[in-house]
Write an enzyme that holds these catalytic residues in place. Sequence first.
Site, PDB file in Angstrom:
ATOM      1  N   ILE A   1       0.642  -1.418  -0.181  1.00 53.88           N
ATOM      2  CA  ILE A   1       0.083   0.035  -0.083  1.00 53.88           C
ATOM      3  C   ILE A   1       0.569   1.105   0.419  1.00 53.88           C
ATOM      4  O   ILE A   1       0.480   2.429  -0.492  1.00 53.88           O
ATOM      5  CB  ILE A   1      -0.577   0.027   1.140  1.00 53.88           C
ATOM      6  CG1 ILE A   1      -1.753   1.480   1.404  1.00 53.88           C
ATOM      7  CG2 ILE A   1      -0.126   0.194   2.541  1.00 53.88           C
ATOM      8  CD1 ILE A   1      -3.294   1.499  -0.597  1.00 53.88           C
TER       9      ILE A   1
ATOM     10  N   LYS B   1      -5.822   2.347   7.810  1.00 54.86           N
ATOM     11  CA  LYS B   1      -7.333   1.763   8.582  1.00 54.86           C
ATOM     12  C   LYS B   1      -6.599  -0.455   8.442  1.00 54.86           C
ATOM     13  O   LYS B   1      -6.087  -0.683   8.042  1.00 54.86           O
ATOM     14  CB  LYS B   1      -8.177   1.552   8.034  1.00 54.86           C
ATOM     15  CG  LYS B   1      -8.553   1.525   6.242  1.00 54.86           C
ATOM     16  CD  LYS B   1      -8.618   0.047   6.671  1.00 54.86           C
ATOM     17  CE  LYS B   1      -8.312  -0.502   5.318  1.00 54.86           C
ATOM     18  NZ  LYS B   1      -7.847  -2.477   5.409  1.00 54.86           N
TER      19      LYS B   1
ATOM     20  N   HIS C   1       0.245  -1.100  15.419  1.00 55.77           N
ATOM     21  CA  HIS C   1      -0.327   0.027  14.624  1.00 55.77           C
ATOM     22  C   HIS C   1      -0.347   0.562  16.226  1.00 55.77           C
ATOM     23  O   HIS C   1       0.599   1.043  16.570  1.00 55.77           O
ATOM     24  CB  HIS C   1      -2.028  -0.051  13.902  1.00 55.77           C
ATOM     25  CG  HIS C   1      -2.149  -0.736  12.601  1.00 55.77           C
ATOM     26  ND1 HIS C   1      -3.096  -0.480  11.824  1.00 55.77           N
ATOM     27  CD2 HIS C   1      -1.466  -0.656  11.878  1.00 55.77           C
ATOM     28  CE1 HIS C   1      -2.966  -0.736  11.369  1.00 55.77           C
ATOM     29  NE2 HIS C   1      -1.664  -0.835  10.728  1.00 55.77           N
TER      30      HIS C   1
ATOM     31  N   ASP D   1     -10.490  -5.836   6.709  1.00 56.06           N
ATOM     32  CA  ASP D   1      -9.740  -5.446   5.711  1.00 56.06           C
ATOM     33  C   ASP D   1     -10.910  -3.985   5.051  1.00 56.06           C
ATOM     34  O   ASP D   1     -10.187  -3.268   4.825  1.00 56.06           O
ATOM     35  CB  ASP D   1      -9.316  -6.644   4.710  1.00 56.06           C
ATOM     36  CG  ASP D   1      -7.947  -6.421   3.983  1.00 56.06           C
ATOM     37  OD1 ASP D   1      -6.832  -5.088   4.357  1.00 56.06           O
ATOM     38  OD2 ASP D   1      -8.330  -5.939   2.708  1.00 56.06           O
TER      39      ASP D   1
END
Length: 331
Positions: free
Chosen positions: A14, A96, A78, A177
């Site tokens: 990503i 996210k 995270h 996801d």
Amino acid sequence: MRQLQWGILSTAGIARKAMIPAIQAAPNARLTAIASESGKAGDVAAEYGIPRAHEGFRQLLEDPDVEAVYVPLPNHLHARWVCEAARHGKHVLCEKPAALDAEEARAMQEACDRAGVALMEGYMYRHHPQHLRARELIERGEIGEVRQVRGLFSFPLALDSDNIRLSADAAGGSLHDVGCYPLDVIRRLLGMPESVTVVGRVPETLGVDTSANGVLRYGDGRLAEFGASFEQTMLNRYEVIGSHGSLLLPSAFRPDKQGGVGEIVITDERGRTRREPVYGDQYPAQVEAFSAWALGEGPAPDAPTELADQAQLLAACRESLHQECTIRLRA
């Protein structure tokens, strides 16, 4: 123009496919450094023209020229690295789902508040202008009173692959996801529900959900529905159903797959439709909005409660799915 100096923790896909080009395209941002703990930072830095490569996340966080970091690490990492970045005085844009429950979200937010740095969850779709236009249509009464919201995000994934999305240890699964996107839309349009009921498929060999569907109930009788799957064709849409009309956004979350062109299909009470194309580049728009906020040159893109509310809703859906029961949310 003042540019916020960015670093990226990881060379994840990503980052390479979306966020490196986005940071480099945003006028108020500059990509200064990238870090990896797998030895890939140097190669990626050379490929994308990034001035500095660090072979370790802490080395990047100790870089005095880096003011903000993007965190695209696996979900279970995270909270750790957001808090570590805050301790080093870095603003943080975290992919996210940033947090897996409300307690984790509050700890992350408190760490950033203590350090005086900005924290935002990376729902890039929020920054495409089709959603602002949809909200304008709703607020002016185009479809009457909103009664129901339905959202779906799915794409096919080889379930025998070693994709991180299928790792239970990394908090993978379709709910985390892609299901988090329609849940985010529902929460932002209708608020927090009173209860959630989620069913899905959790193969024993994986230990994560590969499909999930849920119903959210509100005290005033309104309902919302969402779906997420790694076993269906690519769909990314939501529909807002009102008392005398509806809105459909057929490319709600990944309009970049269509060159950035989103669309709103408006249907009136007589079944007549019209279509409004809306163009935007959501990844650079996300970076630009965050950078302006961090630089003190723009408003906070999200409300202060966004992170914890979304994490609480996601955790309730996960609990409902795995316990096979309805979960009531605490106010």
